[in-house]
Design an enzyme around this catalytic site. Structure first.
Site, PDB file in Angstrom:
ATOM      1  N   LYS A   1      -8.619  -0.914   6.009  1.00  0.00           N
ATOM      2  CA  LYS A   1      -9.336  -1.766   5.098  1.00  0.00           C
ATOM      3  C   LYS A   1     -10.847  -1.669   5.260  1.00  0.00           C
ATOM      4  CE  LYS A   1      -6.001  -3.537   5.037  1.00  0.00           C
ATOM      5  NZ  LYS A   1      -4.810  -4.302   5.239  1.00  0.00           N
TER       6      LYS A   1
ATOM      7  N   HIS B   1       4.011   1.426   2.320  1.00  0.00           N
ATOM      8  CA  HIS B   1       5.151   0.652   1.835  1.00  0.00           C
ATOM      9  C   HIS B   1       5.851   1.414   0.717  1.00  0.00           C
ATOM     10  CE1 HIS B   1       2.378  -2.860   3.037  1.00  0.00           C
ATOM     11  NE2 HIS B   1       3.331  -2.841   3.938  1.00  0.00           N
TER      12      HIS B   1
ATOM     13  N   CYS C   1      -9.999 -11.541  29.739  1.00  0.00           N
ATOM     14  CA  CYS C   1      -9.304 -10.855  28.660  1.00  0.00           C
ATOM     15  C   CYS C   1     -10.202  -9.727  28.171  1.00  0.00           C
ATOM     16  CB  CYS C   1      -9.025 -11.820  27.510  1.00  0.00           C
ATOM     17  SG  CYS C   1      -8.575 -10.967  25.997  1.00  0.00           S
TER      18      CYS C   1
ATOM     19  N   HIS D   1     -11.653 -10.477  24.744  1.00  0.00           N
ATOM     20  CA  HIS D   1     -12.480 -11.648  24.489  1.00  0.00           C
ATOM     21  C   HIS D   1     -13.474 -11.971  25.603  1.00  0.00           C
ATOM     22  CE1 HIS D   1      -8.915 -12.149  21.871  1.00  0.00           C
ATOM     23  NE2 HIS D   1      -9.843 -12.508  21.007  1.00  0.00           N
TER      24      HIS D   1
ATOM     25  N   LYS E   1      -7.327   7.487   9.107  1.00  0.00           N
ATOM     26  CA  LYS E   1      -6.307   6.474   8.941  1.00  0.00           C
ATOM     27  C   LYS E   1      -6.635   5.591   7.753  1.00  0.00           C
ATOM     28  CE  LYS E   1      -4.620   6.085  13.612  1.00  0.00           C
ATOM     29  NZ  LYS E   1      -4.338   5.213  14.744  1.00  0.00           N
TER      30      LYS E   1
ATOM     31  N   CYS F   1      -4.231 -16.161  26.532  1.00  0.00           N
ATOM     32  CA  CYS F   1      -5.554 -16.049  25.911  1.00  0.00           C
ATOM     33  C   CYS F   1      -5.507 -16.680  24.529  1.00  0.00           C
ATOM     34  CB  CYS F   1      -5.986 -14.587  25.796  1.00  0.00           C
ATOM     35  SG  CYS F   1      -7.522 -14.413  24.859  1.00  0.00           S
TER      36      CYS F   1
ATOM     37  N   HIS G   1       0.840  -1.190   0.000  1.00  0.00           N
ATOM     38  CA  HIS G   1       0.000   0.000   0.000  1.00  0.00           C
ATOM     39  C   HIS G   1       0.882   1.251   0.000  1.00  0.00           C
ATOM     40  CE1 HIS G   1       0.192  -0.740   4.541  1.00  0.00           C
ATOM     41  NE2 HIS G   1       0.927   0.326   4.307  1.00  0.00           N
TER      42      HIS G   1
ATOM     43  N   CYS H   1      -6.393 -14.164  21.706  1.00  0.00           N
ATOM     44  CA  CYS H   1      -5.341 -13.217  21.345  1.00  0.00           C
ATOM     45  C   CYS H   1      -4.089 -13.925  20.850  1.00  0.00           C
ATOM     46  CB  CYS H   1      -4.937 -12.358  22.537  1.00  0.00           C
ATOM     47  SG  CYS H   1      -6.262 -11.388  23.226  1.00  0.00           S
TER      48      CYS H   1
END
Length: 640
Positions: free
Chosen positions: A297, A20, A142, A145, A294, A125, A17, A128
């Site tokens: 996606k 990079h 967590c 989660h 920012k 976890c 992107h 994670c």
RNA sequence: GGCGAUGUAGCUCAGCUGGUUAGAGCACACGGCUCAUAUCCGUGUUGUCCGGGGUUCAAGUCCCUGCAUCGCCA
């Protein structure tokens, strides 16, 4: 003097992107610049290909890790030539030579006693895939989660990083330029005020096999950074090839701010342990925001360098990125600002200056470099400015202040345009007694253009070549030898070529010229526009979407976010998708539901969680409502 | 919660160790030129320099405080 510039090796869990591309353009530009300054310069980039994220991505794509990394790495390699980026080496962490050297270094460090085996017990976890600290827990769960982590103990190998903490602090303090810009140096120093923990550098093969086996214990592979950072020396043949002696420690690394810690802390201490001098400098740059948000996606605003090149050309993209960002700070990208630079800086200022100057030489001086006579005050002023620009440009480039270097160049372009108006060559041409004066004015312009092209050679290589071709210069650029006034030989043929930069309209298309021959319709609808989507899309565009039915099998709130839920979906393979629906749905109420997802959206990291796709939802006055199918259907069914 | 950064014209930003009427580019308006890619040149408009307090003969520039945004750490 030798010079060795690197980009990070990019992690192949995502396609190239804008960020990079920026790092890599900076590296290429600096490398070209050093060469133009007659320095022995080398430039390396590449890809980082091990780790569980890759296995995960490969599984998601339904291919083996090897096939997967080959594919994505190939995309990176292919992304650079269209941007006129020419690395001397493209390294992959799956290269055999790299693997062997990493193993040999691991063995050395192990033998030295800087790697030790230790049991690590902690709260792990599964969601994670990492250990959590007590402090991170919320009510014993967590935070990501909402489940209690499992107390497990795992044995692993650790690198004695703490041993080198004091050395590192001293080194950073004694070498003010070790980490630049200064803000990042301060950040590292403040981090180092706390005791450094040793670095876990392994994963048991029971959990991860896609990595480099530890030479002293094949039940483990080395994990991520120890493998990746070493690329900077394996790429120049460490331990014993000539290149290593030639380019180390002249190394300067370019990174984005997100990987500051590994490069500023892990890497120097690793080098110190191996017994290699630290690299020379670390250059840290900021992020590109897209239209003030920012790049992400899920927002769908990821900018692909390839699409920009198709529309604007390599030199415009390079110029824009280097001109628009103050190295070290964040900057903002938009097609509007790119277009503005293209039209005002490149087409109007530089392109038009070049065009009008050459045309006048063609018309008033018979297409030849005229002979310069005595310089008037006005001539001398421009000549002085152009020569001073060379020094200013060099100084700013050496300081990684690309935007200032380019400002210095554009100041001279403006001055040259003013010079033309002041001296009005077309008036001089009306009276033959002004012949010598006219010749001097035109010569002054051509010399200025030559010096401009000399500076621009590193930034816009294609443009510099075109300019030089028109000016009848066939030697390569050399800032030390050619940065003086008066090197153009009178009597050389000048050729008026095509416009350097077209003016473009808002869609980023070339404006059709009025008088010119037939417009090249050619590929009018090449692909979709990068960011702009004001119209209809073709069926082909639609088929690019991989829409699928997926079942939500787990859902958890993401800590610190009011909007995001982390969903585990079956589509039919398991994948993690982050959805911004937490304000409208509780985690419990959606488990078991079937929704429609975009399955081939590029993975994106949101609040630390990587999302592999996007859940479709309707946005009405009632809030967000998840999409679904009217009857149950098998998971993974295509939607079209 | 701790540390730090940033906040200057409509937009993007310069303003170093405090010193005369606060700058540049883009955009906008008007004028000029015609060599040039409807380009170039000139002139002009806009600012409670985030708010509040303080130090000083003098503060966008230093100190305190509040607000906002961001980063690192916990």
């Amino acid at each position: 003097m030798s010079f060795y510039i690197t980009t990070p090796i990019f992690y192949v869990n995502a396609k190239p992107h804008l960020g990079h591309a920026y790092s890599t353009i900076v590296a290429d530009t600096i490398c070209r610049f050093k060469r133009i300054c007659a320095e022995d310069s080398r430039f390396q980039t590449g890809t980082d290909e091990h780790g569980d994220k890759i296995v995960e991505a490969a599984t998601g794509a339904g291919v083996s890790p090897k096939e997967y990394v080959d594919r994505i790495s190939g995309m990176f390699r292919a992304a650079w030539p269209p941007l006129s980026i020419e690395p001397d080496n493209f390294i992959r962490t799956t290269d055999q030579e790299h693997i062997q050297v990493v193993q040999s270094i691991l063995q050395d460090v192990y033998d030295k006693g800087d790697i030790y085996f230790s049991e690590y017990s902690g709260l792990y976890c599964n969601g994670c895939e990492r250990f959590l600290t007590e402090k991170e827990l919320v009510d014993g769960n967590c935070p990501d989660h909402q489940k209690p982590p499992a107390p497990i103990s795992e044995q692993n190998y650790f690198f004695r990083m703490s041993k080198y903490q004091d050395w590192l602090i001293d080194h950073i303090k004694n070498n003010p330029e070790f980490i630049t810009p200064e803000r990042y140096r301060n950040e590292v120093l403040s981090f180092l005020k706390e005791p450094l923990e040793d670095l876990c550098i392994s994963r048991p093969t029971s959990r991860l096999t896609w990595g480099i086996p530890l030479p002293f214990d094949t039940n483990f592979v080395t994990y991520v950074w120890f493998d990746a950072l070493i690329n900077y020396i394996t790429g120049i043949g460490y331990p014993d090839k000539d290149l290593f002696a030639r380019y180390w420690p002249a190394a300067e690394h370019i990174i984005a701010k997100d990987i500051l810690k590994p490069h500023a802390i892990f890497w120097p201490t690793m080098l110190q342990s191996i017994g290699i001098a630290p690299y020379k400098r670390l250059h840290v740059h900021g992020y590109w925001n897209i239209n003030e948000t920012k790049m992400s996606k899920t927002i769908g605003n990821v900018v692909r360098p390839g699409e920009l090149v198709d529309e604007f050309g390599a030199d415009t993209v390079r110029y824009f990125l280097l001109r628009e960002m103050s190295f070290g700070l964040d900057a903002s990208f938009s097609t509007e600002s790119l277009l503005a630079r293209q039209n005002s800086d490149l087409a109007n200022d530089l392109g038009n200056l070049f065009s009008r100057s050459l045309t006048m030489v063609a018309r008033f001086a018979g297409n030849q470099t005229p002979k310069q006579g005595n310089l008037s005050e006005s001539d001398q002023e421009l000549a002085d400015a152009a020569v001073a620009m060379i020094e200013e440009f060099k100084a700013q480039m050496n300081g990684f202040a690309f935007h200032k270097a380019l400002q210095a160049v554009w100041a001279v372009i403006g001055r040259a345009n003013r010079y033309i108006v002041e001296n009005a060559p077309w008036e001089l041409a009306k009276d033959p007694t002004n012949a010598e004066r006219l010749a001097t004015v035109l010569y002054t312009l051509l010399e200025t253009l030559r010096l401009l092209a000399l500076c621009l050679a590193a930034v816009m290589p294609g443009t510099a070549v075109k300019m030089n071709a028109s000016l009848g210069i066939d030697t390569g650029p050399d800032l030390l030898q050619q940065g003086r006034w008066g090197l153009l030989e009178p009597g050389c043929a000048i050729t008026v070529g095509e416009a350097l930069f077209p003016r473009m309209d808002k869609k980023g298309k070339k404006k059709e010229k009025k008088k010119q021959d037939k417009p090249q319709e050619g590929k009018k609808q090449k692909k979709s526009e990068s960011v702009d989507t004001d119209g209809m899309i073709s069926f082909d565009d639609f088929t690019k979407l991989d829409l699928r039915v997926a079942e939500i099998v787990a859902a958890e709130k993401i800590k610190k976010s009011d909007r995001l839920l982390k969903l585990t979906l079956k589509a039919p393979e398991e994948r993690t998708v982050v959805a911004g629906i937490a304000e409208h749905y509780g985690p419990e109420e959606i488990i078991g539901k079937q929704v429609i997802i975009v399955a081939n959206l590029k993975p994106a990291k949101l609040m630390g969680v990587t999302s592999h796709g996007m859940v479709l939802a309707a946005k009405g006055e009632e809030g967000l409502v998840l999409s679904s199918v009217s009857r149950p259907v098998s998971n993974g069914s295509k939607v079209s």
